[in-house]
Design a protein around this motif. Sequence first.
Motif, PDB file in Angstrom:
ATOM      1  N   GLU A 140      88.028 128.614  57.802  1.00 26.25           N
ATOM      2  CA  GLU A 140      89.388 128.941  56.587  1.00 26.25           C
ATOM      3  C   GLU A 140      89.554 130.286  56.660  1.00 26.25           C
ATOM      4  OE1 GLU A 140      87.448 125.074  55.970  1.00 26.25           O
ATOM      5  OE2 GLU A 140      86.402 127.212  56.039  1.00 26.25           O
ATOM      6  N   ASN A 141      88.771 131.082  56.812  1.00 32.01           N
ATOM      7  CA  ASN A 141      88.674 132.615  56.870  1.00 32.01           C
ATOM      8  C   ASN A 141      89.287 133.235  57.935  1.00 32.01           C
ATOM      9  OD1 ASN A 141      87.896 133.259  54.240  1.00 32.01           O
ATOM     10  ND2 ASN A 141      85.461 133.529  54.861  1.00 32.01           N
ATOM     11  N   GLN A 142      88.862 132.501  59.232  1.00 30.24           N
ATOM     12  CA  GLN A 142      89.524 132.827  60.593  1.00 30.24           C
ATOM     13  C   GLN A 142      91.040 132.405  60.488  1.00 30.24           C
ATOM     14  OE1 GLN A 142      87.097 130.198  63.205  1.00 30.24           O
ATOM     15  NE2 GLN A 142      85.507 131.794  63.277  1.00 30.24           N
ATOM     16  N   ALA A 167      82.570 133.782  60.777  1.00 24.92           N
ATOM     17  CA  ALA A 167      83.302 133.766  59.631  1.00 24.92           C
ATOM     18  C   ALA A 167      83.561 132.131  59.467  1.00 24.92           C
ATOM     19  CB  ALA A 167      84.577 134.270  59.492  1.00 24.92           C
ATOM     20  N   GLU A 214      92.815 132.484  57.954  1.00 25.46           N
ATOM     21  CA  GLU A 214      93.573 133.334  56.872  1.00 25.46           C
ATOM     22  C   GLU A 214      93.901 134.497  57.662  1.00 25.46           C
ATOM     23  OE1 GLU A 214      93.008 135.464  52.575  1.00 25.46           O
ATOM     24  OE2 GLU A 214      91.521 134.344  53.541  1.00 25.46           O
ATOM     25  N   HIS A 221      88.778 141.408  53.814  1.00 25.45           N
ATOM     26  CA  HIS A 221      88.452 139.823  53.165  1.00 25.45           C
ATOM     27  C   HIS A 221      89.708 139.126  53.930  1.00 25.45           C
ATOM     28  CE1 HIS A 221      86.742 142.098  49.539  1.00 25.45           C
ATOM     29  NE2 HIS A 221      85.902 141.027  49.773  1.00 25.45           N
ATOM     30  N   PHE A 222      89.709 139.470  55.384  1.00 24.34           N
ATOM     31  CA  PHE A 222      90.434 138.783  56.294  1.00 24.34           C
ATOM     32  C   PHE A 222      91.931 138.754  56.012  1.00 24.34           C
ATOM     33  CE2 PHE A 222      86.443 136.736  55.580  1.00 24.34           C
ATOM     34  CZ  PHE A 222      86.078 136.657  56.831  1.00 24.34           C
TER      35      PHE A 222
END
Length: 363
Positions: free
Chosen positions: A146-148, A143, A150, A242-243
């Motif tokens: 940014e997603n990590q 990922a 989140e 979605h994280f």
Amino acid sequence: MPELTERDPEELSATLTQWLSATLGEGANPTIIDLEAPASSGFSNETIMVTARWNEHGSLEEHRLVFRVHPTKHTLFLEADFSLQYRVMHALQGQPSVPIPTLRWYEQGSETLGVPFFVMDHVEGQIPADNLPYTMEGWLLEASPENQAELWWSGIETLAAIHQLDWDALGLAGLANDSFGKPGLDRNMNYYRAFLDWTSHGRPQPIAEAAWEWLVANKPVENGEPVLSWGDSRIGNMIWDHFRPVAVLDWEMASVGPPEMDLGWWLYFDRQFSEGLGVPRPPGFPTHEETIARYEELMGRTMQDLFWYQIFAGFRFAVIMCRLSDLLVGSELLPADSDMGSNNLATQFIAQLLGLPSPAEQA
């Protein structure tokens, strides 16, 4: 340790169909169309995944169910209370800040599967893997940073939400009353000391014993009121979509204690799966300093002695690994002369953190 392979699938399907028919009532006419035991379902319970159809509200509906079954051959924890996780999850149903799978039924009797079990709805999503850990491969590592980030922050917010619940008002006062002492840190230390004595059978545990001596010598003073402690607080015990967490799982270790206990466990396993394995953390994960600062902001109180609580997490993990090694040897998944009970991920990393000789050197 899934035991579905030791049950006849057709017989199990027929048994569960009969149980569903009696539970759902006349006219439901349930059928099971798929049944499996995930390889990663753990050692403290048997897990059976079921896809079933039955008549509901005038139409044929399909449901994915999870049966959590009391182990028939082993008990991972000292004085394990199978109903504990159900009681905690039931108390948390409907809490908007702590997503819990919808619970359906608890079966106390042994007539159906030979042991108690409970049933909950399956929750769609992704779970960061433990083996191989998410720090080495998989969807989370792939990922974006940014997603990590989140995922990390939304998990931390959920952990803080657990700690802000009024566990007494939720009917969980029983968590504060058992034979291991007053609720809080004392009770948890007493429990895991007894757990180590029970599982070691007098065999040398040099790293665990050295960690215990350090913990006793450096025991912190508790500040503030105890909170509901999840116990196994880590991202691998959440389902994510979605994280963001859509289910908080695995409440077998729930208790009452200082919030640092869960936060220390969270931080310890982040380190265990990165520096403990000689690999970097996912690049988007915030630093521990940033995490602690955010947690203090969410809780409105200072988090203290977190290195101590990380060592306590490692000690507890070492005790569990000692017990787990016996279960693996008993299941002939490890040779009888395995040293896993004293030389494992937990003891190796504890030795590293405390500057002790490695467990291999002390064997």
